[in-house]
Every structure is written in structure tokens, then in C-alpha cells.
Design a protein around this motif. Sequence first.
Motif, PDB file in Angstrom:
ATOM      1  N   ALA A   1      11.378 105.347  43.050  1.00 48.58           N
ATOM      2  CA  ALA A   1      11.579 106.795  43.115  1.00 48.58           C
ATOM      3  C   ALA A   1      11.911 107.363  41.743  1.00 48.58           C
ATOM      4  O   ALA A   1      13.030 107.794  41.494  1.00 48.58           O
ATOM      5  CB  ALA A   1      12.710 107.098  44.102  1.00 48.58           C
ATOM      6  N   PRO A   2      10.945 107.346  40.830  1.00 47.59           N
ATOM      7  CA  PRO A   2      11.216 107.859  39.483  1.00 47.59           C
ATOM      8  C   PRO A   2      11.543 109.344  39.537  1.00 47.59           C
ATOM      9  O   PRO A   2      10.970 110.080  40.344  1.00 47.59           O
ATOM     10  CB  PRO A   2       9.910 107.595  38.742  1.00 47.59           C
ATOM     11  CG  PRO A   2       8.870 107.513  39.798  1.00 47.59           C
ATOM     12  CD  PRO A   2       9.542 106.954  41.010  1.00 47.59           C
ATOM     13  N   GLN A   3      12.455 109.782  38.674  1.00 48.09           N
ATOM     14  CA  GLN A   3      12.933 111.165  38.761  1.00 48.09           C
ATOM     15  C   GLN A   3      12.521 112.028  37.582  1.00 48.09           C
ATOM     16  O   GLN A   3      12.652 113.237  37.633  1.00 48.09           O
ATOM     17  CB  GLN A   3      14.467 111.157  38.868  1.00 48.09           C
ATOM     18  CG  GLN A   3      14.963 110.453  40.115  1.00 48.09           C
ATOM     19  CD  GLN A   3      16.476 110.408  40.172  1.00 48.09           C
ATOM     20  OE1 GLN A   3      17.148 110.750  39.201  1.00 48.09           O
ATOM     21  NE2 GLN A   3      17.019 109.999  41.304  1.00 48.09           N
ATOM     22  N   HIS A   4      12.091 111.425  36.503  1.00 52.36           N
ATOM     23  CA  HIS A   4      11.811 112.238  35.322  1.00 52.36           C
ATOM     24  C   HIS A   4      10.300 112.425  35.138  1.00 52.36           C
ATOM     25  O   HIS A   4       9.546 111.455  35.234  1.00 52.36           O
ATOM     26  CB  HIS A   4      12.396 111.560  34.079  1.00 52.36           C
ATOM     27  CG  HIS A   4      12.520 112.485  32.908  1.00 52.36           C
ATOM     28  ND1 HIS A   4      11.450 112.855  32.142  1.00 52.36           N
ATOM     29  CD2 HIS A   4      13.594 113.138  32.402  1.00 52.36           C
ATOM     30  CE1 HIS A   4      11.859 113.684  31.192  1.00 52.36           C
ATOM     31  NE2 HIS A   4      13.161 113.877  31.325  1.00 52.36           N
ATOM     32  N   PRO A   5       9.871 113.649  34.866  1.00 52.41           N
ATOM     33  CA  PRO A   5       8.428 113.872  34.672  1.00 52.41           C
ATOM     34  C   PRO A   5       7.803 112.950  33.625  1.00 52.41           C
ATOM     35  O   PRO A   5       6.643 112.554  33.759  1.00 52.41           O
ATOM     36  CB  PRO A   5       8.370 115.332  34.228  1.00 52.41           C
ATOM     37  CG  PRO A   5       9.552 115.961  34.890  1.00 52.41           C
ATOM     38  CD  PRO A   5      10.623 114.906  34.880  1.00 52.41           C
ATOM     39  N   TYR A   6       8.582 112.565  32.603  1.00 50.15           N
ATOM     40  CA  TYR A   6       8.033 111.653  31.606  1.00 50.15           C
ATOM     41  C   TYR A   6       7.802 110.268  32.214  1.00 50.15           C
ATOM     42  O   TYR A   6       6.775 109.633  31.978  1.00 50.15           O
ATOM     43  CB  TYR A   6       8.984 111.559  30.412  1.00 50.15           C
ATOM     44  CG  TYR A   6       8.559 110.543  29.388  1.00 50.15           C
ATOM     45  CD1 TYR A   6       7.346 110.671  28.715  1.00 50.15           C
ATOM     46  CD2 TYR A   6       9.355 109.445  29.086  1.00 50.15           C
ATOM     47  CE1 TYR A   6       6.941 109.747  27.784  1.00 50.15           C
ATOM     48  CE2 TYR A   6       8.958 108.509  28.150  1.00 50.15           C
ATOM     49  CZ  TYR A   6       7.754 108.664  27.501  1.00 50.15           C
ATOM     50  OH  TYR A   6       7.361 107.745  26.579  1.00 50.15           O
ATOM     51  N   THR A   7       8.747 109.817  33.039  1.00 49.63           N
ATOM     52  CA  THR A   7       8.571 108.526  33.712  1.00 49.63           C
ATOM     53  C   THR A   7       7.347 108.573  34.620  1.00 49.63           C
ATOM     54  O   THR A   7       6.584 107.605  34.702  1.00 49.63           O
ATOM     55  CB  THR A   7       9.824 108.178  34.532  1.00 49.63           C
ATOM     56  OG1 THR A   7      10.973 108.422  33.741  1.00 49.63           O
ATOM     57  CG2 THR A   7       9.813 106.726  34.966  1.00 49.63           C
ATOM     58  N   TRP A   8       7.154 109.716  35.273  1.00 46.62           N
ATOM     59  CA  TRP A   8       5.964 109.863  36.121  1.00 46.62           C
ATOM     60  C   TRP A   8       4.703 109.670  35.287  1.00 46.62           C
ATOM     61  O   TRP A   8       3.764 108.999  35.687  1.00 46.62           O
ATOM     62  CB  TRP A   8       5.936 111.261  36.783  1.00 46.62           C
ATOM     63  CG  TRP A   8       7.144 111.523  37.634  1.00 46.62           C
ATOM     64  CD1 TRP A   8       8.032 110.610  38.093  1.00 46.62           C
ATOM     65  CD2 TRP A   8       7.590 112.802  38.108  1.00 46.62           C
ATOM     66  NE1 TRP A   8       9.008 111.216  38.827  1.00 46.62           N
ATOM     67  CE2 TRP A   8       8.763 112.576  38.858  1.00 46.62           C
ATOM     68  CE3 TRP A   8       7.113 114.110  37.986  1.00 46.62           C
ATOM     69  CZ2 TRP A   8       9.475 113.596  39.475  1.00 46.62           C
ATOM     70  CZ3 TRP A   8       7.808 115.137  38.607  1.00 46.62           C
ATOM     71  CH2 TRP A   8       8.981 114.881  39.341  1.00 46.62           C
ATOM     72  N   GLY A   9       4.725 110.292  34.111  1.00 41.74           N
ATOM     73  CA  GLY A   9       3.575 110.154  33.214  1.00 41.74           C
ATOM     74  C   GLY A   9       3.370 108.701  32.790  1.00 41.74           C
ATOM     75  O   GLY A   9       2.250 108.198  32.765  1.00 41.74           O
ATOM     76  N   LEU A  10       4.483 108.036  32.472  1.00 43.01           N
ATOM     77  CA  LEU A  10       4.385 106.630  32.051  1.00 43.01           C
ATOM     78  C   LEU A  10       3.786 105.770  33.149  1.00 43.01           C
ATOM     79  O   LEU A  10       2.934 104.921  32.900  1.00 43.01           O
ATOM     80  CB  LEU A  10       5.776 106.074  31.729  1.00 43.01           C
ATOM     81  CG  LEU A  10       6.393 106.363  30.378  1.00 43.01           C
ATOM     82  CD1 LEU A  10       7.705 105.596  30.252  1.00 43.01           C
ATOM     83  CD2 LEU A  10       5.451 105.972  29.259  1.00 43.01           C
ATOM     84  N   LEU A  11       4.234 106.015  34.395  1.00 45.58           N
ATOM     85  CA  LEU A  11       3.740 105.209  35.510  1.00 45.58           C
ATOM     86  C   LEU A  11       2.235 105.336  35.635  1.00 45.58           C
ATOM     87  O   LEU A  11       1.545 104.375  35.978  1.00 45.58           O
ATOM     88  CB  LEU A  11       4.413 105.640  36.819  1.00 45.58           C
ATOM     89  CG  LEU A  11       5.854 105.179  36.968  1.00 45.58           C
ATOM     90  CD1 LEU A  11       6.500 105.835  38.181  1.00 45.58           C
ATOM     91  CD2 LEU A  11       5.909 103.664  37.100  1.00 45.58           C
ATOM     92  N   GLY A  12       1.740 106.525  35.349  1.00 45.14           N
ATOM     93  CA  GLY A  12       0.302 106.734  35.457  1.00 45.14           C
ATOM     94  C   GLY A  12      -0.464 106.217  34.248  1.00 45.14           C
ATOM     95  O   GLY A  12      -1.672 106.066  34.294  1.00 45.14           O
TER      96      GLY A  12
END
Lengths: 325, 387
Positions: B260-271
Motif C-alpha cells: 500500500a504505497p502512499q507517496h505519488p513518487y513511490t507509485w511512479g517508482l513501482l511503475g
Amino acid sequence: MLRFLIRRALGALVVLILISAITYGLFWAVPRDPAMLSCGRDCTASALKIIHHNLGTDEPIYLQYWHYMVGIFAGRHFPVGNCPAPCLGYSFDESTPVWPIITGRLPVTISLAIGGSVVFLIVGVGLGMIAAARRGKLIDKVATTLSMFMYSMQIYFLGPIALAILVYGLHLFNNPAYVPFTENPWGWFVGLLIPWAVLATIFVGAYTRMTRSLLIEQFQEEHVKMARAKGMSTPFVFFRYAWRGALSMIITQFGMDFSSLLGGAIITEYTFSLQGLGAFSVEATDKSDLPSIMGIMLFGAALIVIFNAAIDACYAVIDPRVRLN
Amino acid sequence: MSTMTMPAGSPAATGGEAFLSVRDLYVRFSTEDGIVKAVDGLSFDVQRGRTLGIVGESGSGKSVTNLTILGMHNPATTTIGGEIVLDGQELTGASERQLQQLRGNKMAMIFQDPMTSLSPYYTVGRQIAEPFRKHTGATKRAAHERAVEMLAKVGIPQPAQRVHDYPHQFSGGMRQRVVIAMALVCNPDLIIADEPTTALDVTVQAQILDLLLEMQREFGSAIVLITHDLGVVANTADDLLVMYAGRAVERGTVEEVLRAPQHPYTWGLLGSMPSLTTDVSLPLTPIPGTPPSLLDPPTGCPFHPRCRFTEHVSGARCRTERPELPDGRGAACHLTPSQKAELYAEDVAPALGEEAVEAAADAERAADAEAVEDQVPGSTDSEENEQ
Ligand SMILES: Nc1ncnc2c1ncn2[C@@H]1O[C@H](COP(=O)(O)OP(=O)(O)OP(=O)(O)O)[C@@H](O)[C@H]1O
Ligand code: SF4
Ligand SMILES: [Mg+2]
């Protein structure tokens, strides 16, 4: 290791043969008629013919080269005189073979090269090491500025100034002169001190800059950082790791500089009226003494090739990657 | 128990038991172009026996942070602020001599490239023995025996012979084993591994990571593992710190952050990063834009020039107000917890595969429950602990 050295020596031999052929071609083929140069103003056809015969230039060029090469190992007979091995040709101006002239001049040149090298290696490399160790500090800035200044120096400018001040002004020294080391070591030392210092000056700048930048480059190397990261002391990291890495480049540069100095430090010898190989090559060029020029060229080229092979042998000693392949 | 393993919402327990504690760390370099703010207010803890993964794009300050812990920066051009405490000892003010006693002994570093991190001029045995002699005062002979022992421990066949070999006589993977042997020769309590497997073949990567974990089990060391590869983090690390522009933007356990990533940057990294938790058939999508200049970082949230979600935050807070990273589980972002869960579930997770969608839905339900609970005083703690 042994195989590496043999391979390197054979390579050097091939290079030498190539260089000698090219040099020979350039010197004897390009001036259409080398005999003309020796013949003088009131040259007659018969005189020219005699000269041709004396020079051996009445033969086709490849035969001439062949005789020249054989002469190096076996000696030659010229109509004007005998030229024992190693025969690098016969100087008509001096009426003697070239090789004894070279060996006669060599001690001066060797003395100059060794003494100058010792000075510029100690001062130049030492300054570079200090500057690198204290980079960004005052002493680094002083060393860097000084090296820039020395790097832009010229011997024909610095030499006369040194003479004017130290010899004619302050009377601290006699005019530089060569005294054979075997006769009078102290006289040899004092007589060459000023030429050594002046010759070294122009190299000191280059060696300081090179050593400093090589070491700073080494500090960025991962294995040097690793040595620090495992807790080794600053001097240990500096000498065992960074210096070790910089060493091979410094040796390479030194080998090249030293071999070219042995071929004759022309300007230094000229400035201080020292009768070494450099002065000889100037005289020979002045008089268009082609056999002498050819001889010096070949001698210098051989030195460079031999020193290059020696540098490679040094690499094998200091670098296990070369040694163990 | 560490701050990072606590469930979200728990009060943060800082300091105390942490073996390495970094608090509000600043690292600035003066360069010709100006001051580079390479690390800007970074805090994290690492416990003994645990592994902290640090991820972030190139230039986010991962290596600088870890070189700072070892005290490797040139003090003439570097300004360091904040606190680094290793096992009760303050490191930011330590002298070079004190640091030399600690490096290679209590804390050790493994660099990325095994091809260049060993000197070509000395045998591996000598390079392993050097720090051991320095730190333990062992004799040459004892240090040599220790080097052989370490080579055996990291799985180099015929260690008694190979100890006399030079680095170039080893393959890349074997060399990294040698580097690990060198780093671990004094049983360090803290191991910092800066992308230890990036330069290696995929098959060798897993072996090296296994070796690191095995060593950790044996010595109980704390590990900081810097990597670009979320797959490596998922398999190896316990806790995770996401860095952006010299700051920590999200932290939690690996489980928490990847589910459950919470930071938009982490979301970007995951992708954008290869990961074992996402479906390999899904394309990687790089984060649009480029990392900010550290000479002149953006105001407010440093990620705002690249963030797709700024309009969900009221006012211009993304541009004006720097979001703080809470202690423990959390992200440095102005979005509310339920916004984070909702945006992730609806906007981001679908591109990351089925597993991510399911996890995101769970997280969204939990966040909603928490939001409701905030409005209903006296609700039980049991719901909170479910997430
Ligand atoms: N000695 C230095 N002087 C000036 N700037 C530096 C120095 N060292 C690092 N930087 C800058 O600090 C920033 C952070 O660098 P760092 O090496 O920590 O990034 P990183 O996260 O490790 O990236 P990567 O994933 O590429 O290794 C970079 O912008 C870098 O240019
Ligand atoms: S604070 Fe604003 S800009 Fe920064 S990540 Fe959150 S939404 Fe994006
Ligand atoms: Mg890095």
C-alpha cells in the motif's frame, strides 16, 4: 613472464628495423643527390663521381641500405677509411666513423640526462604528491601556480638568466663545463649543477601537474575509496593505493622523457656550450653532414625503442595483470 | 521492535534501541556552480539483525548519505549537519582517527562494482588481511589464516590457494564475494551495501544477496542495502526508505510500502522499476520529467513539478509547504490518508497488475475505516491493527 619479455624484445627489433629503413629512405632518397651537398661550389662531374663512390651512393638504394645495416653488425670499408662495427656511417667532415663520435659525446649527454632527471623527478613528483595530498589548501595553490609558471619556461630564456645571475653576477659558480666523473666527481657535480637545474625546471612543471592530477584521479577510484572505507590510515591509502596506481603512468612518461634526453638535450647543451649529442646533431646539421645526422637519428630512435621495451618490462614487474597473463 | 515495523498510526519510538540512527541529516557540497543540497533533512533508523532497503532515482542522495555515515567526504568542500549515532556514538563530530577505528571494523561498505573495488596490485588475501591486522592487531600469519577462513565462508573454492591470487584472476561474482569477505573480516555490526549486485549477472545477483543475508544471520549485523531494483528489496530487506531529492519521502516495512504505497513518487517508482511483485508482462513506465536540480530544489514538496496529483491538495500547498515525513510508517505528502488509498487503488494500481489492485482495495477499505473511526470517538484499536 619470460615469454612476454621475449615477445616484447622481438617487437622492439621489428620496430627498429622499420625505423632504420624509413630514416635511411628519408635521408638518402629525399635530397636528390646527397653527394652534391658534400661537393661544394666548384663541383665537377668527376669530383661528384668520386664522392658518390666514397659515400657508396652509386649503388641502388636498397643495396645501400643493406650495406648500411650489415655495417652496423660487421663493420665496413670505405675508400676513405675503415669503419669498424658498429658502423653507423662515416663522417667526411670529421674524417672518422660516426659511432666513435657518438660514444665520445655520450658521457656528457648521459650526465646531463641523469642529473636533470634526478632533480625533476624528486622536485616535480614530490611537489605533485604534496599538492595532491593537500589539494585545495594554500600549498596546493602555490605548487600549482609554480608548476604553471615553470611549465611555460624556456631553456634558452632561463639558461642565460641563470648564467647572468649565478656566474657573472654573484660569482657563485664557474661557467658550466663538463669534467668526466671518473677524473673528478666533485668537479663533474659542480660543473653541471646549473644545467641540471635549468633543464629540470621545464620538466618540474609538467611532472608536478601530471603527478597531482594522476593522484587526484586515483582518489576517485573505487578501490582507493574502498581502502579508506575499510579503515586504513590516510598515509597508507595514499602510498599503497593511490600512489601505486599513479606509478605506471609516471614511469611511462619518465621513460619517454629520459630516452629523448639521452638522444641529446639540444637546447640545454647549446645554451651551456656542452659538447654532448645534442650539440653534435646541431653541428652535423649545420654542415649537412648526412652520415652523422643519420647516425644520431638512428641512435636516438634505438634508445626510444629500447626504453619503451624497458618500460613494458617495468609494467610486468609492478602490475600483476601484465605479469600473470 | 523497530519504529518501522510498527503498524501505521502507532506512536513512533525513536532512538534508544536503534543501532544506527540518522536524525535530520544535511549534506551540502560547495561546488563551482553553487551549493549542492545532496541530503536535506533525512532521518532513519536501522536495527541490529535487520535490513533497510533504500530506493530512489539516480541522484537522490543514496550514496552520499552512506558515504556520510562512514565519514568519507572531504571536509573542505562538504558541510554536514544533523546527527548520526552508531551504537550510542555520535559520528558527525568524530575525528578522522576515530572514524578510521570504526570503518571496516564496526561499519563496513560494499561498493557497486567488484571490478573496480579491489586494487589490481595486491593479492586478495593481502587486501582482506589488511583491515583485520589494523583493527585487531593480529600477526601477519593470523591475518592470513583469517583471510583464508573468510574466503571459505563466502564460498570461494580452494581458499588456501586462491588467497594468493590477484583480483583479475576472479570472475565478477567471485570478486564481489571477495569484497564481501573483505568488508566482513572484522564482523562489522553495520554493513552498507551500495548496489552490491547491479554490476552482476542476474543469476549471480541472487547468490550474492543470499550470501549477505547468511552473513547477517551469522553475525547479527544491521544492513543498509541501496538498490534500484524493487525485486531485490522485496526479497532481501525488512524495512524500506524511499528517497527523492535528498529527502526521505516514504518509509515503512517492505510489506507495507509495496502493498500500500502512499507517496505519488513511490507509485511512479513501482511503475518504472523492475519488481518481483508486479507482473512481468506489464510495461515499465518511467516517471515523466527529470529529477530536480539539487542546486536549486523546488519549493514546497520537491516532487511537485512531476506530480500528477497536485490538484487534489487544497490551495497551492504542494508548491509552498514542505510536507513532513511522520516517524514510523508514512509518506511526506499533503494528500490525506484516504485520498492516498483511493488514488492509488483507482489510478495507479490497475497498471501494476492484479495483485496490486487487490492489495490496494484492502488498503483503501482500511483507510476508510480509519477515517470513519477518527470521527467516532471511542472506537476500538482492533480495526486499526488489521491493516
Ligand atoms: N562530492 C560531491 N560534490 C558535489 N556534488 C556531489 C558530490 N557527490 C555527490 N554529489 C551530488 O549529489 C547528488 C546525489 O548523489 P548520489 O551519488 O548520492 O546519488 P545516488 O542516489 O547514489 O544515485 P545513483 O543511483 O546514481 O548512485 C548528485 O546530484 C551528485 O551529483
Ligand atoms: S505533496 Fe503534493 S506534489 Fe508532493 S507528492 Fe503529495 S500531492 Fe504530489
Ligand atoms: Mg549511488
